[in-house]
Design an enzyme around this catalytic site. Sequence first.
Site, PDB file in Angstrom:
ATOM      1  N   GLY A  14     -36.819 -66.431 -18.586  1.00 22.86           N
ATOM      2  CA  GLY A  14     -37.798 -67.382 -18.081  1.00 22.86           C
ATOM      3  C   GLY A  14     -37.818 -67.566 -16.570  1.00 22.86           C
ATOM      4  N   LEU A  96     -49.747 -59.666 -29.628  1.00 26.78           N
ATOM      5  CA  LEU A  96     -50.700 -60.590 -30.251  1.00 26.78           C
ATOM      6  C   LEU A  96     -51.865 -59.793 -30.840  1.00 26.78           C
ATOM      7  CD1 LEU A  96     -50.623 -63.247 -27.392  1.00 26.78           C
ATOM      8  CD2 LEU A  96     -49.648 -63.522 -29.698  1.00 26.78           C
ATOM      9  N   ASN A 110     -51.337 -62.229 -18.376  1.00 25.38           N
ATOM     10  CA  ASN A 110     -50.004 -61.645 -18.587  1.00 25.38           C
ATOM     11  C   ASN A 110     -49.496 -61.082 -17.271  1.00 25.38           C
ATOM     12  OD1 ASN A 110     -47.749 -60.438 -20.059  1.00 25.38           O
ATOM     13  ND2 ASN A 110     -48.791 -58.478 -19.813  1.00 25.38           N
ATOM     14  N   HIS A 112     -47.119 -58.048 -15.845  1.00 26.35           N
ATOM     15  CA  HIS A 112     -46.460 -56.793 -16.246  1.00 26.35           C
ATOM     16  C   HIS A 112     -45.760 -56.208 -15.014  1.00 26.35           C
ATOM     17  CE1 HIS A 112     -45.630 -53.250 -18.574  1.00 26.35           C
ATOM     18  NE2 HIS A 112     -45.969 -52.543 -17.515  1.00 26.35           N
ATOM     19  N   GLU A 150     -57.219 -56.910 -26.727  1.00 26.28           N
ATOM     20  CA  GLU A 150     -56.545 -56.315 -27.889  1.00 26.28           C
ATOM     21  C   GLU A 150     -55.752 -55.063 -27.523  1.00 26.28           C
ATOM     22  OE1 GLU A 150     -59.719 -56.499 -27.313  1.00 26.28           O
ATOM     23  OE2 GLU A 150     -60.630 -54.523 -27.616  1.00 26.28           O
ATOM     24  N   ASP A 153     -51.643 -54.324 -22.392  1.00 23.85           N
ATOM     25  CA  ASP A 153     -51.757 -54.130 -20.935  1.00 23.85           C
ATOM     26  C   ASP A 153     -53.105 -53.539 -20.522  1.00 23.85           C
ATOM     27  OD1 ASP A 153     -49.153 -55.138 -20.540  1.00 23.85           O
ATOM     28  OD2 ASP A 153     -48.281 -53.173 -20.894  1.00 23.85           O
ATOM     29  N   ALA A 182     -42.647 -59.548  -5.894  1.00 21.49           N
ATOM     30  CA  ALA A 182     -43.994 -59.532  -6.478  1.00 21.49           C
ATOM     31  C   ALA A 182     -44.188 -60.611  -7.553  1.00 21.49           C
ATOM     32  CB  ALA A 182     -44.294 -58.149  -7.048  1.00 21.49           C
TER      33      ALA A 182
HETATM   34  C1  GAR Z   1     -40.505 -59.843 -16.356  1.00 22.21           C
HETATM   35  O1  GAR Z   1     -40.114 -58.803 -15.490  1.00 22.21           O
HETATM   36  C2  GAR Z   1     -41.892 -59.576 -16.901  1.00 22.21           C
HETATM   37  O2  GAR Z   1     -42.740 -58.985 -15.967  1.00 22.21           O
HETATM   38  C3  GAR Z   1     -41.572 -58.632 -18.030  1.00 22.21           C
HETATM   39  O3  GAR Z   1     -40.409 -59.169 -18.629  1.00 22.21           O
HETATM   40  C4  GAR Z   1     -39.634 -59.856 -17.622  1.00 22.21           C
HETATM   41  C5  GAR Z   1     -39.362 -61.266 -18.112  1.00 22.21           C
HETATM   42  O4  GAR Z   1     -38.475 -61.934 -17.252  1.00 22.21           O
HETATM   43  N1  GAR Z   1     -42.667 -58.516 -18.939  1.00 22.21           N
HETATM   44  C6  GAR Z   1     -42.981 -57.389 -19.571  1.00 22.21           C
HETATM   45  O5  GAR Z   1     -42.333 -56.348 -19.466  1.00 22.21           O
HETATM   46  C7  GAR Z   1     -44.231 -57.459 -20.449  1.00 22.21           C
HETATM   47  N2  GAR Z   1     -44.664 -56.156 -20.829  1.00 22.21           N
HETATM   48  P1  GAR Z   1     -38.366 -63.533 -17.229  1.00 22.21           P
HETATM   49  O6  GAR Z   1     -38.135 -64.001 -18.671  1.00 22.21           O
HETATM   50  O7  GAR Z   1     -37.168 -63.807 -16.376  1.00 22.21           O
HETATM   51  O8  GAR Z   1     -39.638 -64.106 -16.660  1.00 22.21           O
END
Ligand code: GAR
Length: 205
Positions: A14, A96, A110, A112, A150, A153, A182
């Site tokens: 998180g 989802l 989202n 990524h 749907e 990414d 970023a």
């Molecule tokens: C983050 O780097 C986010 O961009 C990635 O998971 C990590 C979560 O970290 N998300 C993905 O890869 C989605 N495809 P966090 O729980 O510390 O925010």
Amino acid sequence: MKKIKTAVFVSGGGTNLQAIIDREKAGELPHVALSLVLSSQEGAFAMERARQAGIPAFACVKKKLGSQAAFEAALIQKLEEHEIELIVLAGFLSILSEDFTKRYERRIINIHPSLIPSFCGAGFYGLKVHEAALARGVKVTGATVHFVNEIPDGGEIIAQKAVRIYPGDTPEKLQKRVMRQAEWKLLPTSLETVAKEMASRDLNQ
Ligand code: GAR
């Protein structure tokens, strides 16, 4: 000023949720009301961060609920109880369905951890994304915020930020740099942009 009731979906540590909480507390997200956190994992540290910030937080665990349909019904019930208008996926690792994404069309964003369309889609999440970037030998990577549809990414891109890769980088080092340079800036800023636009649309209706 109209604030958009926002839910953040999480699965893990998180740190992106924390970035949003910190920017909201600093008064930098004037159109966002952080109203709910939903986690796909029971023990996620993100839930603790939410509680410390005074945001209601619940876990909806697909395995326990038995099916994708039951999982999404549980999410929707919480979203409706809290009158949520906008959803942020911040490290949310469950897919989802089209039913869900259509229900909240252009109301789910989202983050990524790559420059889409590189290193994205099914199977690219967390450290795997950075492992793939290093294996391919790219010299620049980054993060992308996009609307969710749907296609994993595949939704419209809202914002991107590039981050350099250096010799000797490990997936862990690169993940931290991408987050710091970023993700933790791009996600709160993009959230405010989308919420502000939604708020101005509501006022003009
Ligand atoms: C983050 O780097 C986010 O961009 C990635 O998971 C990590 C979560 O970290 N998300 C993905 O890869 C989605 N495809 P966090 O729980 O510390 O925010």
